[in-house]
Design an enzyme around this catalytic site. Structure first.
Site, PDB file in Angstrom:
ATOM      1  N   SER A  33      42.156  44.482  46.881  1.00 44.06           N
ATOM      2  CA  SER A  33      40.887  43.816  46.554  1.00 44.06           C
ATOM      3  C   SER A  33      40.233  43.289  47.829  1.00 44.06           C
ATOM      4  O   SER A  33      39.935  44.063  48.732  1.00 44.06           O
ATOM      5  CB  SER A  33      41.126  42.714  45.521  1.00 44.06           C
ATOM      6  OG  SER A  33      39.921  42.167  45.046  1.00 44.06           O
ATOM      7  N   HIS A  78      36.389  42.952  39.468  1.00 46.76           N
ATOM      8  CA  HIS A  78      36.590  44.393  39.297  1.00 46.76           C
ATOM      9  C   HIS A  78      36.266  44.846  37.869  1.00 46.76           C
ATOM     10  O   HIS A  78      36.940  45.705  37.315  1.00 46.76           O
ATOM     11  CB  HIS A  78      38.008  44.785  39.724  1.00 46.76           C
ATOM     12  CG  HIS A  78      38.308  44.402  41.140  1.00 46.76           C
ATOM     13  ND1 HIS A  78      37.694  45.016  42.209  1.00 46.76           N
ATOM     14  CD2 HIS A  78      39.102  43.424  41.664  1.00 46.76           C
ATOM     15  CE1 HIS A  78      38.115  44.444  43.326  1.00 46.76           C
ATOM     16  NE2 HIS A  78      38.960  43.476  43.018  1.00 46.76           N
TER      17      HIS A  78
END
Length: 305
Positions: free
Chosen positions: A87, A191
Site C-alpha cells: 500500500s 483500496h
C-alpha cells in the site's frame, strides 16, 4: 536474491520513530522533510498518541519517512535485487528504487494521505483482517456482505473494507473456516471505491513529477508484476489507492525471482510475518529499531558472500 520491503498503514505505533532519530543526521533529515510537507514528523513519530497517528494524513507520511530513514541506516541498498511496498509502502519502495527523489516521495504521500483522509470522512468506513479460511470462500462471503477484499495478503490473510456497519456484520458473521476477524488501526476503507476522490487528487499531483525508471526490480501491488518504467510506477501508485492490494501475488513474484532473504523497513514486522508463512524457509529481518540493523547487515553479508 535479497528483497527489501516497506510496510503499510497500520504498522505504526506511538513513539516508533524515537530511536531512529538518534542516528547521525536523522533528526536533520526529518526536520527538512517536515518543513517541506508542513507536517511535524518528529513530534508525531515520538510523542503523539495512537489516535493522532491513526489519522491517515499523518500516518502515511510518517511511514514513508521511517522507511527512508531505516533504508539509509542499512547503508548501500545495492545488494537488493528487488523492492516492494505494501500500500503506502509502495511510495517508500519507489524512492528507494530511484523512481522519485525523497522530497517528491514525501510530497506525493502527503497529498495521498490528505486526499484519502478527506475521502474517508464522507462515510464512516474501516477495515478488518480475516484470518484463515479458503480464499475463494472468504472473498465470496465478503462480497455477500457488500465488503471489498481490499488486501489479499496471502498466508491466510484477507483484509475486508467497507462501511462500519458492514465491518460489524462481518465480525458477527465471519466466513466459514476462518479463525477470527481483527479490526485494523486505519481510518477508512482504503483500496476501494470509497477512495475514488483521492485518485483524482493524485492524478493532479502526478503531473508535477518527473519519474525515473527503477534502478532495481520494482514489484507492484496491482498484479505482482515487475514494473520497468517510472511512468508506469507512478500511474500504478495513483490508481492503487482505489484498487485492491495483491500482496499474495507480490510474494509469488519474489519466489519466482529466487528470493533468498527479505528485510522489512521500519516499522517492520507485518510483512516478514506474512513471508514466514507464505515463503517458508526464506530468512528475514524486520527493522523495528536500530538494534535490528546488525542482524540485517549479517543477513546481507551472508547472502552476498
Amino acid at each position: 536474491m535479497l528483497v527489501l520491503v516497506a510496510p503499510g498503514q497500520g504498522a505504526q505505533t506511538p513513539g516508533f520513530l524515537t530511536p531512529w532519530l538518534d542516528l547521525p543526521g536523522a533528526a536533520d533529515r526529518v526536520a527538512e522533510w517536515s518543513d517541506a510537507i508542513k507536517l511535524d514528523l518528529a513530534r508525531y513519530g515520538t510523542t503523539a498518541d495512537a489516535e493522532e497517528i491513526r489519522d491517515t494524513a499523518v500516518a502515511q507520511p510518517l511511514l514513508v519517512a521511517a522507511g527512508l530513514l531505516s533504508a539509509s541506516a542499512l547503508g548501500s541498498t545495492s545488494a537488493f535485487g528487488a523492492v516492494a511496498g505494501h500500500s503506502v509502502g509502495e511510495i517508500t519502495a519507489a524512492a528507494i528504487a530511484g523512481v522519485l527523489p525523497e522530497k517528491d516521495a514525501l510530497s506525493f504521500v502527503r497529498t495521498r494521505g490528505l486526499g484519502m483522509a478527506e475521502a474517508a470522512a464522507v462515510t464512516e468506513t474501516g477495515m478488518a483482517a480475516v484470518l484463515g479460511g479458503e480464499p475463494s470462500v472468504v472473498v465470496a462471503h465478503l462480497e455477500k456482505l457488500g465488503l471489498t477484499p481490499a488486501n489479499i495478503n496471502g498466508a491466510g490473510q484477507i483484509v475486508a473494507a467497507g462501511t462500519m456497519e458492514q465491518i460489524e456484520a462481518l465480525q458477527a458473521d465471519k466466513p466459514e473456516g476462518s479463525m477470527k476477524v481483527v479490526p485494523l488501526k486505519v481510518a477508512g476503507a482504503f483500496h476501494t471505491h470509497h477512495m475514488a476522490p483521492a485518485v483524482a487528487e493524485l492524478e493532479k499531483a502526478a503531473e508535477a513529477l518527473t519519474p525515473a525508471d527503477p534502478a532495481v526490480k520494482y514489484v507492484s501491488n496491482k498484479d505482482g508484476l515487475v514494473v520497468a518504467t517510472g511512468a508506469d510506477v507512478v500511474a500504478r501508485l495513483v490508481g492503487q489507492v482505489a484498487n485492491p492490494v495483491r500482496w499474495d501475488l507480490c510474494m509469488e513474484t519474489f519466489a519466482e525471482l529466487g528470493v533468498t532473504g527479505i528485510i522489512e523497513l521500519s516499522p517492520g514486522g507485518t510483512l516478514t510475518g506474512l513471508a514466514k508463512r507464505a515463503l517458508k524457509g526464506v530468512p528475514s529481518v524486520a527493522l523495528k529499531t536500530p538494534d535490528d540493523l546488525e542482524k540485517a547487515a549479517a543477513l546481507v553479508a551472508e547472502l552476498t558472500a
